[in-house]
Design a protein around this motif. Structure first.
Motif, PDB file in Angstrom:
ATOM      1  N   ILE A 111      17.464 -51.742 -29.560  1.00  0.00           N
ATOM      2  CA  ILE A 111      17.001 -50.404 -29.153  1.00  0.00           C
ATOM      3  C   ILE A 111      16.906 -50.308 -27.628  1.00  0.00           C
ATOM      4  N   GLU A 112      16.401 -51.388 -27.004  1.00  0.00           N
ATOM      5  CA  GLU A 112      16.298 -51.371 -25.539  1.00  0.00           C
ATOM      6  C   GLU A 112      17.675 -51.265 -24.895  1.00  0.00           C
ATOM      7  N   ASP A 113      18.652 -52.002 -25.459  1.00  0.00           N
ATOM      8  CA  ASP A 113      20.026 -51.899 -24.920  1.00  0.00           C
ATOM      9  C   ASP A 113      20.571 -50.481 -25.091  1.00  0.00           C
ATOM     10  N   GLN A 114      20.288 -49.884 -26.263  1.00  0.00           N
ATOM     11  CA  GLN A 114      20.755 -48.512 -26.510  1.00  0.00           C
ATOM     12  C   GLN A 114      20.077 -47.537 -25.538  1.00  0.00           C
ATOM     13  N   LEU A 115      18.772 -47.770 -25.303  1.00  0.00           N
ATOM     14  CA  LEU A 115      18.062 -46.899 -24.352  1.00  0.00           C
ATOM     15  C   LEU A 115      18.647 -47.032 -22.950  1.00  0.00           C
ATOM     16  N   ASP A 116      19.010 -48.283 -22.568  1.00  0.00           N
ATOM     17  CA  ASP A 116      19.648 -48.484 -21.249  1.00  0.00           C
ATOM     18  C   ASP A 116      20.904 -47.635 -21.136  1.00  0.00           C
ATOM     19  N   ASP A 117      21.740 -47.728 -22.179  1.00  0.00           N
ATOM     20  CA  ASP A 117      23.011 -46.981 -22.164  1.00  0.00           C
ATOM     21  C   ASP A 117      22.758 -45.475 -22.116  1.00  0.00           C
ATOM     22  N   LEU A 118      21.796 -45.026 -22.939  1.00  0.00           N
ATOM     23  CA  LEU A 118      21.521 -43.586 -23.003  1.00  0.00           C
ATOM     24  C   LEU A 118      20.944 -43.062 -21.689  1.00  0.00           C
ATOM     25  N   GLU A 119      20.042 -43.854 -21.086  1.00  0.00           N
ATOM     26  CA  GLU A 119      19.441 -43.403 -19.816  1.00  0.00           C
ATOM     27  C   GLU A 119      20.486 -43.380 -18.697  1.00  0.00           C
ATOM     28  N   ASP A 120      21.410 -44.359 -18.721  1.00  0.00           N
ATOM     29  CA  ASP A 120      22.514 -44.320 -17.741  1.00  0.00           C
ATOM     30  C   ASP A 120      23.364 -43.069 -17.953  1.00  0.00           C
ATOM     31  N   ARG A 121      23.620 -42.781 -19.239  1.00  0.00           N
ATOM     32  CA  ARG A 121      24.426 -41.597 -19.561  1.00  0.00           C
ATOM     33  C   ARG A 121      23.707 -40.323 -19.126  1.00  0.00           C
ATOM     34  N   GLU A 122      22.391 -40.298 -19.333  1.00  0.00           N
ATOM     35  CA  GLU A 122      21.612 -39.118 -18.926  1.00  0.00           C
ATOM     36  C   GLU A 122      21.732 -38.892 -17.417  1.00  0.00           C
ATOM     37  N   GLU A 123      21.612 -39.965 -16.633  1.00  0.00           N
ATOM     38  CA  GLU A 123      21.723 -39.830 -15.176  1.00  0.00           C
ATOM     39  C   GLU A 123      23.107 -39.336 -14.774  1.00  0.00           C
ATOM     40  N   THR A 124      24.145 -39.916 -15.446  1.00  0.00           N
ATOM     41  CA  THR A 124      25.519 -39.491 -15.140  1.00  0.00           C
ATOM     42  C   THR A 124      25.716 -38.007 -15.438  1.00  0.00           C
ATOM     43  N   LEU A 125      25.203 -37.579 -16.592  1.00  0.00           N
ATOM     44  CA  LEU A 125      25.366 -36.178 -16.984  1.00  0.00           C
ATOM     45  C   LEU A 125      24.594 -35.245 -16.049  1.00  0.00           C
ATOM     46  N   LYS A 126      23.413 -35.693 -15.609  1.00  0.00           N
ATOM     47  CA  LYS A 126      22.641 -34.868 -14.671  1.00  0.00           C
ATOM     48  C   LYS A 126      23.413 -34.679 -13.360  1.00  0.00           C
ATOM     49  N   ASP A 127      24.033 -35.786 -12.893  1.00  0.00           N
ATOM     50  CA  ASP A 127      24.839 -35.685 -11.670  1.00  0.00           C
ATOM     51  C   ASP A 127      26.032 -34.749 -11.891  1.00  0.00           C
ATOM     52  N   GLN A 128      26.672 -34.914 -13.068  1.00  0.00           N
ATOM     53  CA  GLN A 128      27.826 -34.055 -13.371  1.00  0.00           C
ATOM     54  C   GLN A 128      27.419 -32.585 -13.407  1.00  0.00           C
ATOM     55  N   LYS A 129      26.235 -32.337 -13.964  1.00  0.00           N
ATOM     56  CA  LYS A 129      25.765 -30.952 -14.056  1.00  0.00           C
ATOM     57  C   LYS A 129      25.536 -30.353 -12.662  1.00  0.00           C
ATOM     58  N   GLU A 130      24.883 -31.150 -11.802  1.00  0.00           N
ATOM     59  CA  GLU A 130      24.658 -30.656 -10.428  1.00  0.00           C
ATOM     60  C   GLU A 130      25.979 -30.358  -9.734  1.00  0.00           C
ATOM     61  N   ASP A 131      26.954 -31.263  -9.925  1.00  0.00           N
ATOM     62  CA  ASP A 131      28.259 -31.072  -9.278  1.00  0.00           C
ATOM     63  C   ASP A 131      28.944 -29.797  -9.782  1.00  0.00           C
ATOM     64  N   ILE A 132      28.903 -29.615 -11.103  1.00  0.00           N
ATOM     65  CA  ILE A 132      29.660 -28.489 -11.648  1.00  0.00           C
ATOM     66  C   ILE A 132      28.970 -27.156 -11.335  1.00  0.00           C
ATOM     67  N   VAL A 133      27.649 -27.164 -11.234  1.00  0.00           N
ATOM     68  CA  VAL A 133      26.946 -25.937 -10.822  1.00  0.00           C
ATOM     69  C   VAL A 133      27.378 -25.548  -9.409  1.00  0.00           C
ATOM     70  N   SER A 134      27.511 -26.564  -8.557  1.00  0.00           N
ATOM     71  CA  SER A 134      27.974 -26.311  -7.187  1.00  0.00           C
ATOM     72  C   SER A 134      29.427 -25.820  -7.188  1.00  0.00           C
ATOM     73  N   ASP A 135      30.266 -26.463  -8.030  1.00  0.00           N
ATOM     74  CA  ASP A 135      31.675 -26.053  -8.121  1.00  0.00           C
ATOM     75  C   ASP A 135      31.802 -24.602  -8.600  1.00  0.00           C
ATOM     76  N   ILE A 136      30.963 -24.236  -9.559  1.00  0.00           N
ATOM     77  CA  ILE A 136      31.010 -22.863 -10.095  1.00  0.00           C
ATOM     78  C   ILE A 136      30.639 -21.851  -9.009  1.00  0.00           C
ATOM     79  N   ALA A 137      29.619 -22.203  -8.219  1.00  0.00           N
ATOM     80  CA  ALA A 137      29.205 -21.288  -7.141  1.00  0.00           C
ATOM     81  C   ALA A 137      30.342 -21.097  -6.131  1.00  0.00           C
ATOM     82  N   LEU A 138      31.018 -22.189  -5.783  1.00  0.00           N
ATOM     83  CA  LEU A 138      32.129 -22.092  -4.827  1.00  0.00           C
ATOM     84  C   LEU A 138      33.293 -21.301  -5.418  1.00  0.00           C
TER      85      LEU A 138
END
Length: 657
Positions: free
Chosen positions: A439-466
């Protein structure tokens, strides 16, 4: 006229409810509260689900562990399904009666559960039906959805029928999206949005016509390509947001497994980690607030600090001139007198009558002598500016100090979370049903994925504005090009009319939203200060980006440091504010309203709720730990009906108290 109420809810073989069970909820006068008490698993949440199932054909309040499929958790009563043979079916229904004085409405939705095999079932629900009472007869109505929309439309149901335990998640990251959705939902701007979309479609269709040539055609194609790219980006954003929500749901699911472990040590450490994560979230939010405030103060202080030496030099020069009697520069009275005598300005224009009066007044003032201090604004203003600069620098240093302290707390909390993770990974549990390391390994993977997706979201919001900016510029370029040719004049007029109409409709929407936001802010502040158990008075600010600020008496924003209970009260205040301003007089049903609130604020809420929902029917679905003697005593004068959900195995019966 009284407000509309739920008169009764009747279920037949739905979930835990065995056979036909009917709960009368009609209230009377000031006694406008119903209490339905039941232990965990007795069917409280499923009573709320029964109402949404009947009215909207959806169940949004299932427990996480039971949301994995209908085969596990069918509509039909499990006790009766156990007695069926494969291929046999069980029929049931949910009926909700609404009314005020008259008329009365009976909404009903039936369902069928078929047994497909051992623990295998399939469900089907019928269409919503409606009967309206006319005298002593019940007439069938053809369009139940239209009648339902007059009582409680689907867009606003979440503010009347909701799960109190989920309120504590309302102010998680990106909560402003929840706030924005709520404001939009109750603003009744659907028609305006549809109008705007229609106008845009018509505009695009006109621009797509094949009567362009040369550069216009080229620009139109470029504009269409940009719009396609913008649409693709919006689609990508929706997918990222969906993946982010799913990832967070999975994280919550993994953490729940640890929270529900039979191993006391695992439960304890997970509880400690959850608290640390909440604390970390608050600290990061607080750091962001401090950084924003620091940025604002820096913007105010920087010009003064940058010019401080120049201001010092200027003040020194003024003082020196003043001491020599060279300040203030005196207006020569003979100069004004000469102008009046000649009746002509130095520019050669004649002096008009009004100006002549002004000059005479000025001459009189000069002859009487002016107060030197009034003309020495610079002498007094420069020290004031310097004092402001000094004060801002002091504030800045204080804020920077607070940021450093918060950063240290963040670092300590992150260390604590990591240490708990490592301890759990190495822990040899006695609970055979749980693999902590996995479970801890799965949480590591999921939390990494969450951070990646948050970064992707910020990037795409900026791209949409441009990209939106590129679309707007290209649109403007095309319009300018069209204006150059006479043959396009009619087209240009149509496009200009459509653009103006879109702007006006959008402006009306923003005005409506601004008014609703203002009303919501006022109501949230009123309710929060009524329900919160502290003596302080808070100011609530609902910003344009839909973030909420909770300001204490010193103007400090407390949103980042609110406890879980305080956030739940804030969320309850927000939901109540939306209910109040939505314009609908529908009843409110809340499941587990006080579950995560400690005794003192719980009693405070119980004491105040009867007043601030005056006139609205309110039904609480409570556990015995919520519905304490103290809570009951504070609401007793407002309670109309009390029921107990008596549960035995797979059967629940409703007992009047």
């Amino acid at each position: 006229m009284s407000r509309i109420q739920i008169h009764s809810v009747e279920v037949k073989d739905y979930r835990q409810f065995h056979g036909k069970q009917r709960i009368e909820l009609k209230t009377d006068g000031k006694k406008n509260i119903n209490v339905i008490e039941g232990e965990n698993g007795s069917g409280k949440s499923n009573l709320l689900n029964a109402i949404t199932f009947c009215l909207y054909d959806t169940e949004e309040h299932l427990e996480e562990s039971k949301e994995e499929g209908l085969n596990v958790y069918p509509y039909g009563n499990r006790d009766k399904l156990e007695d069926l043979d494969e291929g046999e079916e069980l029929n049931g229904y949910v009926e909700v009666r609404f009314g005020r004085d008259s008329p009365e409405y009976r909404f009903k939705r039936s369902f069928t559960t078929v047994k497909k095999g051992e623990n295998q079932f399939s469900d089907a629900s019928d269409d919503l039906t409606l009967q309206r009472k006319e005298g002593s007869d019940w007439d069938i109505k053809d369009d139940p959805i239209a009648h339902l929309n007059q009582i409680l439309p689907v867009d606003v149901r979440d503010y009347y029928l909701f799960d109190g335990e989920r309120l504590d998640t309302f102010f998680e990251e990106e909560y402003s999206e929840n706030v924005k959705k709520g404001i939009v939902d109750v603003s009744h701007i659907d028609l305006l949005e549809r109008s705007e979309n229609h106008l845009k479609r018509v505009r695009d269709q006109i621009q797509d016509k094949d009567d362009f040539s040369g550069k216009e055609d080229e620009l139109r194609e470029e504009l269409n390509e940009l719009r396609d790219e913008l649409e693709d980006l919006e689609g990508d954003k929706e997918e990222i947001v969906s993946n982010l929500e799913e990832t967070r749901r999975l994280i919550k699911q993994k953490e729940s497994k640890l929270e529900d472990s039979d191993d006391k040590y695992i439960r304890s450490r997970q509880e400690q980690r959850s608290k640390a994560k909440d604390r970390l979230k608050n600290l990061r939010s607080r750091k962001e607030n401090l950084q924003n405030r620091s940025g604002d103060v820096l913007a105010e202080a920087a010009p003064i600090v940058y010019c401080y030496d120049a201001l010092d030099f200027t003040l020194e020069q003024i003082n020196e001139l003043h001491e020599k009697g060279k300040l203030p520069p005196r207006i020569q009275d003979y100069f004004i007198r000469e102008l009046l005598e000649e009746g002509e300005c130095i520019c050669g224009e004649p002096i008009e009558e009004d100006h002549e009066h002004e000059l005479k007044d000025l001459l009189e003032e000069v002859e009487q002598g002016l107060d030197e201090d009034e003309n020495l604004e610079g002498k007094s203003e420069i020290p004031r500016i310097q004092d402001v600069g000094t004060e801002k620098v002091s504030q800045l240093l204080d804020l920077r100090g607070q940021i450093r302290e918060v950063e240290e707390e963040i670092s300590d909390t992150e260390t604590e979370i990591n240490e708990i993770k490592e301890e759990l990974k190495q822990y040899d549990t006695s609970d055979e049903d749980i693999d902590v390391d996995a479970i801890e390994d799965q949480l590591d993977d999921l939390e990494d994925r969450e951070e990646t997706l948050k970064d992707q979201k910020e990037d795409i919001v900026s791209d949409i504005a441009l990209k939106q900016e590129e679309v707007d510029n290209k649109d403007e370029e095309l319009t300018k090009e069209l204006k150059k040719k006479e043959k396009h004049q009619d087209l240009v007029k149509k496009l200009e009319f459509l653009e103006q109409s879109i702007d006006h409709v959008n402006e009306i929407q923003q005005t409506v939203l601004g008014e609703i936001r203002s009303q919501a802010q006022e109501k949230i502040e009123e309710y929060f200060n009524q329900l919160i158990w502290k003596d302080e008075e808070y100011e609530i600010v609902l910003e344009e980006d839909y973030t909420i600020r909770v300001l204490d008496e010193f103007g400090m924003d407390k949103i980042g440091s609110l406890s879980a209970g305080e956030k739940q009260v804030l969320a309850l205040s927000f939901m109540s504010a939306l209910t109040s301003i939505s314009g609908f007089e529908a009843p409110i049903v809340i499941d587990t309203p006080l579950g995560r609130i400690s005794s003192e604020p719980r009693n405070r809420i119980a004491e105040n709720i009867p007043d601030y929902i005056e006139g609205t029917q309110l039904t609480f679905l409570m556990t015995d730990s919520e519905y304490t003697t103290q809570v009951e005593s504070r609401m007793k004068d407002s309670i109309s009906n009390e029921y107990l959900l008596s549960n035995s195995g797979l059967k629940t019966e409703v007992v009047e108290r």
